[in-house]
Write an enzyme that holds these catalytic residues in place. Sequence first.
Site, PDB file in Angstrom:
ATOM      1  N   GLU A   1       0.816  -1.215   0.000  1.00  0.00           N
ATOM      2  CA  GLU A   1       0.000   0.000   0.000  1.00  0.00           C
ATOM      3  C   GLU A   1       0.849   1.264   0.000  1.00  0.00           C
ATOM      4  O   GLU A   1       0.490   2.274  -0.616  1.00  0.00           O
ATOM      5  CB  GLU A   1      -0.942   0.006   1.204  1.00  0.00           C
ATOM      6  CG  GLU A   1      -2.091  -0.982   1.118  1.00  0.00           C
ATOM      7  CD  GLU A   1      -1.681  -2.417   1.403  1.00  0.00           C
ATOM      8  OE1 GLU A   1      -2.475  -3.338   1.108  1.00  0.00           O
ATOM      9  OE2 GLU A   1      -0.565  -2.613   1.938  1.00  0.00           O
TER      10      GLU A   1
ATOM     11  N   HIS B   1      -9.634  -5.798   9.729  1.00  0.00           N
ATOM     12  CA  HIS B   1     -10.319  -5.536   8.454  1.00  0.00           C
ATOM     13  C   HIS B   1     -11.682  -4.877   8.662  1.00  0.00           C
ATOM     14  O   HIS B   1     -12.517  -4.889   7.757  1.00  0.00           O
ATOM     15  CB  HIS B   1     -10.521  -6.840   7.673  1.00  0.00           C
ATOM     16  CG  HIS B   1      -9.260  -7.521   7.263  1.00  0.00           C
ATOM     17  ND1 HIS B   1      -8.476  -8.207   8.151  1.00  0.00           N
ATOM     18  CD2 HIS B   1      -8.635  -7.602   6.060  1.00  0.00           C
ATOM     19  CE1 HIS B   1      -7.428  -8.720   7.513  1.00  0.00           C
ATOM     20  NE2 HIS B   1      -7.503  -8.350   6.246  1.00  0.00           N
TER      21      HIS B   1
END
Length: 333
Positions: A60, A129
């Site tokens: 990322e 998550h």
Amino acid sequence: MRQLSYRDALNEALDEAMAADERVYLIGEDIGIYGGGFGVTQGLQAKYGKSRVRDTPISESALTGVAVGSAMTGLRPIVELQFSDFITIAMDQLVNQAAKVHYMSGGQLKVPLVLRTAGGSGTGAGSQHSQSLENWLAHIPGLKVVQPATAYDAKGLLHAAIADDNPVIIYEHKLCYQEMSQVPESYYEIPLGVADIKREGTDVTLVATSIMVYKALEAAEQVANDISVEVIDPRTLVPLDIETLLASVAKTRRVIVVTESVKRGGFGGEIVAQIAESDVARTLKQPIRRLGGEAVPMPVAAELEQLAIPQVTTIVEALYQMSQGGEDEHEVN
């Protein structure tokens, strides 16, 4: 007008933007053939090619850095991070680079970057998550933060974000992707910084963000025989349309703010503070009420997940508590 899902509305906005401007490209993990973690980019690589729908390795920080650099050179990248939790890995690129480049270059450089990411609980995805971290980036000068709740808002706000010359972070709640609403087939923008009154009322103002908009509307319907609730969705946290919120509070003189993000240090507190610092605060009939997530890592078990964040029953209870008493019309001095 046709009904479209939140997911398809986002896909359509991306398609329209890419067709209209060759500088727009997508970058992220599994956004090509797989179509993105939640299917938003489905079919776009086949239509526009791998150079404009770029699959990346699992990094990322790297992919966000590529996007920031390319935005500085004139492209208009749209980053997809599969889960908002992963934004933690890209924070240096967003906070120390994208948010500050325009200021530190004396206005010579722009960063027309959009970062889309899925946040929130409700899918049993667990602590790493399922977080709602919009509060973090709303704190950073130079970043704009968007939280669409409906398909209509998602398409219009995404178009506005793509057209903006500043970095814009869009938090899409995972449970919203299947939600349907009326969406025009034509191109349209919803200006950033304009709240929406989802339901009009006269007794209590209920400010809700993201998935909490749906819970707020359901709660308002359940108490409709007893309490007239005005439900307002800010739609964007930065910029925040405080004027619309204050106009509603001036009318109802009671306000509840509800977010899924952890209550401690959450953006709900910022909304409460801005109301409390306004002249409207002197006319309130009841103290402002704030609802938010518990300060715990998000559990996997569905029953525990529900206990960790506000539910319709939580909001209904708060509405009845807010509507009791406070009938004295004298203003607080």
